[in-house]
Design a protein around this motif. Sequence first.
Motif, PDB file in Angstrom:
ATOM      1  N   MET A   1       0.847  -1.202   0.000  1.00  0.00           N
ATOM      2  CA  MET A   1       0.000   0.000   0.000  1.00  0.00           C
ATOM      3  C   MET A   1       0.875   1.241   0.000  1.00  0.00           C
ATOM      4  O   MET A   1       1.757   1.384   0.834  1.00  0.00           O
ATOM      5  CB  MET A   1      -0.866  -0.056   1.269  1.00  0.00           C
TER       6      MET A   1
ATOM      7  N   ALA B   1      -4.790   4.812  -3.413  1.00  0.00           N
ATOM      8  CA  ALA B   1      -4.080   3.749  -2.714  1.00  0.00           C
ATOM      9  C   ALA B   1      -3.808   2.648  -3.731  1.00  0.00           C
ATOM     10  O   ALA B   1      -4.346   2.679  -4.840  1.00  0.00           O
ATOM     11  CB  ALA B   1      -4.935   3.249  -1.564  1.00  0.00           C
TER      12      ALA B   1
ATOM     13  N   ILE C   1      -3.423  -1.703  -4.132  1.00  0.00           N
ATOM     14  CA  ILE C   1      -3.410  -3.057  -3.555  1.00  0.00           C
ATOM     15  C   ILE C   1      -2.593  -3.923  -4.499  1.00  0.00           C
ATOM     16  O   ILE C   1      -3.054  -4.253  -5.602  1.00  0.00           O
ATOM     17  CB  ILE C   1      -4.812  -3.686  -3.461  1.00  0.00           C
TER      18      ILE C   1
ATOM     19  N   SER D   1      -1.092  -9.158  -1.792  1.00  0.00           N
ATOM     20  CA  SER D   1      -1.056  -8.494  -0.479  1.00  0.00           C
ATOM     21  C   SER D   1      -2.096  -9.116   0.451  1.00  0.00           C
ATOM     22  O   SER D   1      -2.820 -10.031   0.065  1.00  0.00           O
ATOM     23  CB  SER D   1      -1.192  -6.970  -0.618  1.00  0.00           C
TER      24      SER D   1
ATOM     25  N   SER E   1      -3.365  -4.977   3.879  1.00  0.00           N
ATOM     26  CA  SER E   1      -3.796  -3.910   2.964  1.00  0.00           C
ATOM     27  C   SER E   1      -5.306  -3.706   3.039  1.00  0.00           C
ATOM     28  O   SER E   1      -5.810  -2.624   2.793  1.00  0.00           O
ATOM     29  CB  SER E   1      -3.464  -4.284   1.521  1.00  0.00           C
TER      30      SER E   1
ATOM     31  N   ASP F   1      -3.754   4.716   3.968  1.00  0.00           N
ATOM     32  CA  ASP F   1      -3.143   3.607   4.716  1.00  0.00           C
ATOM     33  C   ASP F   1      -3.836   2.279   4.469  1.00  0.00           C
ATOM     34  O   ASP F   1      -3.608   1.305   5.175  1.00  0.00           O
ATOM     35  CB  ASP F   1      -3.120   3.928   6.211  1.00  0.00           C
ATOM     36  N   GLY F   2      -4.739   2.217   3.519  1.00  0.00           N
ATOM     37  CA  GLY F   2      -5.328   0.917   3.188  1.00  0.00           C
ATOM     38  C   GLY F   2      -6.829   0.966   3.020  1.00  0.00           C
ATOM     39  O   GLY F   2      -7.454   2.028   3.056  1.00  0.00           O
TER      40      GLY F   2
END
Length: 558
Positions: A1, A31, A33, A37, A67, A88-89
């Motif tokens: 991420m 973001a 992915i 992940s 993630s 942050d995800g």
Amino acid sequence: MTGPSVGFDIIGGMNHLLPLPRLIETGSGSAEIAPGSTVSGPAPLTDAVRLALTVLDLRPGDAATASVRVEQDPRLGPEAYALTIAGDGVHIAAGDPAGAFYAGQTLRQLLPAEAFRSALVPGTSWTIPCGRVEDAPGLPWRGAHLDVARHFLPKREVLRMIDLMAVHKLNRLHLHLADDQGWRVESRAFPLLHEVGSHRPRTIISHKGEELAFDGVPHGGYYTLADLSEIAAYARARAVTVVPEIDVPGHASAVLAAYPALASRPDRYEVLDRWGISSAILSPLPATVDFLTTVFAEIADALGEVPYFHIGGDECVLDGWAASAEISAYQASLGLESTGDLHAWFLRQLADVLAERGSRAVVWDEAFVSGRLRPDTIVMPWRGEHVARRAAAAGHDVVATPVFPLYFDYAEAASPEEPAGLGDAITVSDVAAFAPAPSEWTEEERARVIGVQFQLWSERIPDGRTLDYRAWPRGCAAAEVAWTGGPAESEDFFRRLDAHLARLDAFGVEYRPLSGPRPWQRGGSGWRRHRPGAVVVHDVMRRLHELSLSADSTRPSI
Ligand code: TNX
């Protein structure tokens, strides 16, 4: 991420989701992915998210580093979810696995269209725009009906249809497993059903009013009980419930070809090689109810949970019952005045049998018109809004299934360029404009409309390629109406559909382009040529008026 990357050109942004979510808040930045992940959270929910995003091959991981973080939120209702994408995800909240699955499907739509391929395409940037989606369905029954009786569809096509339903947040697969032209499921108790009833030596290719012509090609197939179990499990994992249909007492030629003793009139029966309403009808005597009780149990056991079981009830020619002394005596012994009453009584017996096993019966609207349904029976009013409203007013749950605009066996245009449809024309716009619960109905009547379902009757859908063409993108519009609960806002819908078609391309769907068929999708000049203007539904309506069931003056008229 990665962290927010302001100014990144995000394909589609958040405004190309289909069906339309309840609430979209666009954030800033994006973001990523990366394939492989991790995802954290309770297993039933994370499994659902992973399945929705198979191409990314997400692995179970822990919350500190994942993630995608998934959590159960009991405040969210069935199938509802909240999806938040921040630097942050990704965070998903859902009340049940279906909600988590749909959050995964929405996330998939926020990724590049390559997320709809079966394997990673090198060079794809798995970027998602930041923002938030809060979503829940408008209607609980969002259905697709597949007629696997007129033309059999191999299991792989059914599984693929389930995958496509999942993309569109459709959740009921109605499988029409028996009709005059074929019986499509194994029976261990009555093996002639699949041995004899599952195939025919040829199929009609001429149209109404033309000289009869046949293709001379045998057609057939059936699902084993193990196939049915597999289909149901595959569907369940994707939030889809299979609704089996054994259409009785009419449409019975294939059953009677196998077991003629069940007929109301002794005769030789054959699996039909042509379309239309046949007079082949099961006898309503107790032996038939016993037979069907056994067959229903075999199917229900194979499917596992069967909350709904469709028993048809449509297009019955009851003359055979009236002509039988034994059936007339039976009718009199029950104190029933007409064959219409007997039709209702017969279906009621079957609905009671199903209720004992925990299944609600579903019927086409003729079964409602002939009266005496169990109050919990769900009605599919295919002949339109008038009968739909009456069923709703009588207190039945109703799934809107009107010919116009939800019969996708009808051509999209009254044009000789189209492949042969059973009538015409039903366009994507017609479907998108459909109001399942019209505003002029009372509030109680409107509340009875539990869903929307499109029908793929397969007289003129001989294979999976034609199925793709007929189903999409009209199915996208039906999914939008079912998910939001009302007609789509046309301009916005077509803007989102444009982006969505790139997803269907990536998936490998041979849909009908909005501009018309591709050269190889045209009807041509042979058996597949469309006859514009054949609005068959009018013929069907007229025919129904002629039938004893609807002609019976003690019954409400259709
Ligand atoms: C009517 S809808 C039928 C089907 C046909 C369909 C063709 C209903 C309950 N019966 O048997 O396949 O029209 O559009």
